[in-house]
Design a protein around this motif. Structure first.
Motif, PDB file in Angstrom:
ATOM      1  N   SER A  14      -0.833 -23.232  10.959  1.00  0.00           N
ATOM      2  CA  SER A  14      -0.583 -22.556   9.684  1.00  0.00           C
ATOM      3  C   SER A  14      -1.745 -22.745   8.718  1.00  0.00           C
ATOM      4  CB  SER A  14       0.720 -23.061   9.052  1.00  0.00           C
ATOM      5  OG  SER A  14       0.620 -24.418   8.695  1.00  0.00           O
ATOM      6  N   GLY A  15      -2.309 -23.963   8.683  1.00  0.00           N
ATOM      7  CA  GLY A  15      -3.452 -24.204   7.804  1.00  0.00           C
ATOM      8  C   GLY A  15      -4.643 -23.327   8.157  1.00  0.00           C
ATOM      9  N   LYS A  16      -4.853 -23.148   9.456  1.00  0.00           N
ATOM     10  CA  LYS A  16      -5.948 -22.286   9.908  1.00  0.00           C
ATOM     11  C   LYS A  16      -5.738 -20.849   9.430  1.00  0.00           C
ATOM     12  CE  LYS A  16      -6.739 -24.918  14.185  1.00  0.00           C
ATOM     13  NZ  LYS A  16      -6.724 -24.870  15.656  1.00  0.00           N
ATOM     14  N   MET A  17      -4.496 -20.362   9.622  1.00  0.00           N
ATOM     15  CA  MET A  17      -4.194 -18.976   9.257  1.00  0.00           C
ATOM     16  C   MET A  17      -4.270 -18.771   7.741  1.00  0.00           C
ATOM     17  SD  MET A  17      -3.736 -17.681  12.235  1.00  0.00           S
ATOM     18  CE  MET A  17      -4.903 -18.907  12.829  1.00  0.00           C
ATOM     19  N   VAL A  18      -3.740 -19.723   6.979  1.00  0.00           N
ATOM     20  CA  VAL A  18      -3.800 -19.633   5.515  1.00  0.00           C
ATOM     21  C   VAL A  18      -5.251 -19.599   5.048  1.00  0.00           C
ATOM     22  CG1 VAL A  18      -3.351 -20.884   3.355  1.00  0.00           C
ATOM     23  CG2 VAL A  18      -1.550 -20.671   5.064  1.00  0.00           C
ATOM     24  N   SER A  19      -6.091 -20.416   5.661  1.00  0.00           N
ATOM     25  CA  SER A  19      -7.508 -20.469   5.269  1.00  0.00           C
ATOM     26  C   SER A  19      -8.225 -19.159   5.554  1.00  0.00           C
ATOM     27  CB  SER A  19      -8.206 -21.626   6.007  1.00  0.00           C
ATOM     28  OG  SER A  19      -7.640 -22.866   5.652  1.00  0.00           O
ATOM     29  N   VAL A  20      -7.977 -18.602   6.745  1.00  0.00           N
ATOM     30  CA  VAL A  20      -8.628 -17.337   7.116  1.00  0.00           C
ATOM     31  C   VAL A  20      -8.184 -16.212   6.193  1.00  0.00           C
ATOM     32  CG1 VAL A  20      -8.804 -15.566   8.899  1.00  0.00           C
ATOM     33  CG2 VAL A  20      -9.012 -17.962   9.527  1.00  0.00           C
ATOM     34  N   LEU A  21      -6.885 -16.121   5.948  1.00  0.00           N
ATOM     35  CA  LEU A  21      -6.376 -15.048   5.095  1.00  0.00           C
ATOM     36  C   LEU A  21      -6.843 -15.209   3.651  1.00  0.00           C
ATOM     37  CD1 LEU A  21      -2.721 -14.552   6.387  1.00  0.00           C
ATOM     38  CD2 LEU A  21      -4.806 -13.400   7.101  1.00  0.00           C
ATOM     39  N   THR A  22      -6.988 -16.451   3.210  1.00  0.00           N
ATOM     40  CA  THR A  22      -7.499 -16.682   1.848  1.00  0.00           C
ATOM     41  C   THR A  22      -8.954 -16.256   1.756  1.00  0.00           C
ATOM     42  OG1 THR A  22      -5.979 -18.537   1.543  1.00  0.00           O
ATOM     43  CG2 THR A  22      -7.851 -18.412   0.039  1.00  0.00           C
ATOM     44  N   MET A 110     -11.380 -24.250   2.382  1.00  0.00           N
ATOM     45  CA  MET A 110     -10.086 -24.622   1.815  1.00  0.00           C
ATOM     46  C   MET A 110     -10.049 -26.110   1.468  1.00  0.00           C
ATOM     47  SD  MET A 110      -7.211 -23.510   0.746  1.00  0.00           S
ATOM     48  CE  MET A 110      -6.614 -21.988   1.523  1.00  0.00           C
ATOM     49  N   ILE A 111     -10.666 -26.945   2.285  1.00  0.00           N
ATOM     50  CA  ILE A 111     -10.719 -28.381   1.982  1.00  0.00           C
ATOM     51  C   ILE A 111     -11.426 -28.608   0.645  1.00  0.00           C
ATOM     52  CG2 ILE A 111     -11.712 -30.601   2.673  1.00  0.00           C
ATOM     53  CD1 ILE A 111     -11.359 -29.707   5.599  1.00  0.00           C
ATOM     54  N   PHE A 112     -12.568 -27.954   0.467  1.00  0.00           N
ATOM     55  CA  PHE A 112     -13.308 -28.132  -0.787  1.00  0.00           C
ATOM     56  C   PHE A 112     -12.540 -27.575  -1.981  1.00  0.00           C
ATOM     57  CE2 PHE A 112     -17.059 -29.037   1.836  1.00  0.00           C
ATOM     58  CZ  PHE A 112     -17.637 -30.053   1.084  1.00  0.00           C
ATOM     59  N   THR A 113     -11.755 -26.533  -1.748  1.00  0.00           N
ATOM     60  CA  THR A 113     -10.929 -25.988  -2.827  1.00  0.00           C
ATOM     61  C   THR A 113      -9.799 -26.948  -3.181  1.00  0.00           C
ATOM     62  OG1 THR A 113     -11.381 -23.717  -2.086  1.00  0.00           O
ATOM     63  CG2 THR A 113      -9.487 -24.039  -3.537  1.00  0.00           C
ATOM     64  N   ALA A 114      -9.099 -27.444  -2.151  1.00  0.00           N
ATOM     65  CA  ALA A 114      -7.955 -28.334  -2.367  1.00  0.00           C
ATOM     66  C   ALA A 114      -8.363 -29.642  -3.038  1.00  0.00           C
ATOM     67  CB  ALA A 114      -7.270 -28.629  -1.032  1.00  0.00           C
ATOM     68  N   CYS A 115      -9.593 -30.077  -2.797  1.00  0.00           N
ATOM     69  CA  CYS A 115     -10.061 -31.358  -3.324  1.00  0.00           C
ATOM     70  C   CYS A 115     -11.008 -31.182  -4.513  1.00  0.00           C
ATOM     71  CB  CYS A 115     -10.762 -32.150  -2.226  1.00  0.00           C
ATOM     72  SG  CYS A 115      -9.741 -32.424  -0.762  1.00  0.00           S
ATOM     73  N   HIS A 116     -10.961 -30.026  -5.154  1.00  0.00           N
ATOM     74  CA  HIS A 116     -11.881 -29.742  -6.271  1.00  0.00           C
ATOM     75  C   HIS A 116     -11.630 -30.707  -7.428  1.00  0.00           C
ATOM     76  CE1 HIS A 116     -14.182 -27.597  -9.273  1.00  0.00           C
ATOM     77  NE2 HIS A 116     -14.609 -26.758  -8.330  1.00  0.00           N
ATOM     78  N   PRO A 117     -12.701 -31.238  -8.058  1.00  0.00           N
ATOM     79  CA  PRO A 117     -12.546 -32.166  -9.185  1.00  0.00           C
ATOM     80  C   PRO A 117     -11.780 -31.582 -10.368  1.00  0.00           C
ATOM     81  CG  PRO A 117     -14.806 -32.204  -8.367  1.00  0.00           C
ATOM     82  CD  PRO A 117     -14.108 -31.068  -7.668  1.00  0.00           C
ATOM     83  N   LYS A 118     -11.697 -30.259 -10.473  1.00  0.00           N
ATOM     84  CA  LYS A 118     -10.955 -29.650 -11.581  1.00  0.00           C
ATOM     85  C   LYS A 118      -9.443 -29.684 -11.357  1.00  0.00           C
ATOM     86  CE  LYS A 118     -14.569 -26.781 -13.567  1.00  0.00           C
ATOM     87  NZ  LYS A 118     -14.973 -25.432 -14.030  1.00  0.00           N
ATOM     88  N   LEU A 119      -9.023 -30.073 -10.164  1.00  0.00           N
ATOM     89  CA  LEU A 119      -7.608 -30.294  -9.905  1.00  0.00           C
ATOM     90  C   LEU A 119      -7.277 -31.739 -10.262  1.00  0.00           C
ATOM     91  CD1 LEU A 119      -8.034 -27.660  -8.280  1.00  0.00           C
ATOM     92  CD2 LEU A 119      -6.491 -28.596  -6.550  1.00  0.00           C
ATOM     93  N   LEU A 129      -2.616 -31.436   1.941  1.00  0.00           N
ATOM     94  CA  LEU A 129      -1.668 -31.558   3.042  1.00  0.00           C
ATOM     95  C   LEU A 129      -0.883 -30.264   3.252  1.00  0.00           C
ATOM     96  CD1 LEU A 129      -0.291 -35.185   2.512  1.00  0.00           C
ATOM     97  CD2 LEU A 129      -1.714 -34.372   4.407  1.00  0.00           C
ATOM     98  N   LYS A 130      -0.610 -29.555   2.168  1.00  0.00           N
ATOM     99  CA  LYS A 130       0.164 -28.306   2.265  1.00  0.00           C
ATOM    100  C   LYS A 130      -0.692 -27.162   2.791  1.00  0.00           C
ATOM    101  CE  LYS A 130       3.842 -25.684   1.264  1.00  0.00           C
ATOM    102  NZ  LYS A 130       3.418 -24.445   1.891  1.00  0.00           N
ATOM    103  N   THR A 131      -1.822 -26.895   2.152  1.00  0.00           N
ATOM    104  CA  THR A 131      -2.588 -25.695   2.477  1.00  0.00           C
ATOM    105  C   THR A 131      -3.506 -25.856   3.679  1.00  0.00           C
ATOM    106  OG1 THR A 131      -4.302 -26.324   0.884  1.00  0.00           O
ATOM    107  CG2 THR A 131      -2.579 -24.853   0.096  1.00  0.00           C
ATOM    108  N   VAL A 132      -4.088 -27.034   3.830  1.00  0.00           N
ATOM    109  CA  VAL A 132      -5.050 -27.237   4.921  1.00  0.00           C
ATOM    110  C   VAL A 132      -4.355 -27.735   6.179  1.00  0.00           C
ATOM    111  CG1 VAL A 132      -7.214 -28.339   5.606  1.00  0.00           C
ATOM    112  CG2 VAL A 132      -6.794 -27.830   3.197  1.00  0.00           C
ATOM    113  N   SER A 133      -3.348 -28.608   5.992  1.00  0.00           N
ATOM    114  CA  SER A 133      -2.757 -29.294   7.141  1.00  0.00           C
ATOM    115  C   SER A 133      -1.393 -28.760   7.548  1.00  0.00           C
ATOM    116  CB  SER A 133      -2.648 -30.792   6.838  1.00  0.00           C
ATOM    117  OG  SER A 133      -3.901 -31.309   6.425  1.00  0.00           O
ATOM    118  N   GLY A 134      -0.796 -27.888   6.742  1.00  0.00           N
ATOM    119  CA  GLY A 134       0.472 -27.280   7.121  1.00  0.00           C
ATOM    120  C   GLY A 134       1.684 -28.176   6.995  1.00  0.00           C
TER     121      GLY A 134
END
Length: 415
Positions: A14-22, A110-119, A129-134
């Protein structure tokens, strides 16, 4: 098909598919994308009850491609035919975006997005864990000892931050790379650490979290821009710790500390892989905290017996680590190491610098260390007082059993 296999496939794909579609549609459509992937897997679980496809992964990939077209048509209608595929992918065929190399590239973005310092720092690990790892919200809640409602709020807050900050779905370049990479490595470290020493009540180890941290770190090492010394050092650390997972509990599911562990169970191929990664990690003049932690883990693995451990060398590495990263947990470990070398005066000096609340959920480790100090110096009455404080604050049932066993030994010393 077994529900466990469906769960496994969802977790790993799921993480792979979410990343590609994003990558195709942009971060602004992340909610729609995640819902579409969820729907794809629900349909798969229903369809496969009757007949399992010969190649489940290929089936899911094809289904995800079809969902691309469905989403595209829906979004195009919503935007009055004004929608364009984003992120410069117009010239790239959708099929090409599902090649393994392109999937890895999308996941790294997606990893760099999920771990962005602005979050918010508290939100990054949940979002990753949700978006990258499913991971499901329930799984994240269990892994982080957090209420499901809190996880939902963190995910919502992260998505809002992404939109308000207009974050780009890309791999940072130049000067931005180091700052962003520091955040990514910190999140991966936290994911692994929660797996290696879980806070959940009935599990000491969460191998799924350890494995996921290893996989995500491997993605960094597969990309030329992020093949950096600190990434190699972190991967080496993960390998060294993972090599000991099987020995951390015995056949009765009892905690085994380093002294008790069956070293024949340590996984040699992982140790060798860690050593290979360390050779690459030290090709630098600057050592990160991950370099020092990996060096410490390697030192433990070198010792053929607990008694043969080079405690002086380990203390030296910890002192260097503490200078770089002054944390309460490092002080506590230096106190424990000093006890191993019978330097009780130094051990006590380290303990006096600490307050249990500085260790947060691991406060019981402070009381357990103080209990060991008093037991080692033959003050068993005080040792028992401290072990009771540890027992009152520990949440993991396996660790509680370990402490109770130690307490019973000390009671026999008094009686």
């Amino acid at each position: 098909m077994e529900p466990k296999l469906i769960d496994h496939l969802f977790r790993h794909h799921s993480g792979k598919m979410v990343s590609v579609l994003t990558r195709i549609f942009g971060l602004q459509h992340l909610d729609i994308i995640e819902d579409a992937i969820q729907d794809t897997f629900i349909k798969a679980s229903l369809s496969w009850r009757k007949e399992q496809p010969e190649y489940p992964e290929a089936w899911l990939k094809k289904a995800a491609k079809n969902r691309v077209l469905d989403i595209f048509r829906t979004l195009k209608a919503q935007k009055n035919n004004s929608l364009h595929i984003t992120q410069g992918t117009d010239a790239i065929a959708i099929n090409e975006l599902f090649l393994d190399s392109e999937i890895e590239d999308a996941q790294l973005r997606m990893i760099f997005t999920a771990c962005h310092p602005k979050l918010d720092a508290r939100d990054r690990i949940s979002f990753a864990l949700k978006t990258v790892s499913g991971f499901s919200i329930k799984e994240i809640s269990s892994a982080l000892l957090t209420k499901e409602e809190t996880v939902k709020k963190r995910l919502l807050r992260a998505r809002k931050a992404i939109k308000s900050a207009h974050l780009q779905f890309n791999i940072p370049q130049g000067k931005d790379l180091q700052e962003r990479l520091d955040s990514v490595l910190e999140v991966l470290y936290l994911i692994f650490n929660e797996g290696f020493h879980s806070n959940t009540k009935d599990q000491l180890i969460r191998e799924d979290l350890c494995g996921e941290a290893l996989r995500l770190c491997q993605l960094l090492l597969n990309h030329q821009q992020t093949q950096l010394p600190e990434c190699y050092a972190l991967f080496a650390l993960f390998c060294f710790h993972s090599a000991r997972l099987e020995a951390k509990t015995n056949v009765n599911n009892e905690v085994q500390d380093l002294k008790q562990q069956d070293r024949s169970l340590w996984h040699v191929p992982l140790i060798e892989l860690g050593n290979t990664m360390m050779f690459k990690a030290v090709e630098t003049e600057y050592f990160s905290c991950y370099h020092y932690e990996a060096a410490i883990a390697a030192e433990h693995l070198k010792a053929k017996t607990f008694e043969a451990t080079n405690w002086n060398k380990i203390l030296q590495w910890y002192q260097a680590l503490y200078r770089l990263q002054p944390m309460a947990s490092h002080l506590l470990t230096m106190a424990v190491i000093s006890m191993q070398t019978k330097d009780y005066k130094t051990a006590n000096a380290y303990l006096k610098q600490l307050k249990p609340e500085e260790l947060e959920q691991r406060a019981y480790l402070y009381y357990a260390a103080k209990a060991d100090y008093y037991a080692e110096t033959d003050n068993f009455d005080e040792a028992l007082l401290q072990i009771d404080l540890a027992l009152n604050t520990v949440t993991n049932t396996l660790e509680k059993a370990y402490l109770l066993k130690k307490k019973s030994i000390w009671l026999s010393c008094i009686n």
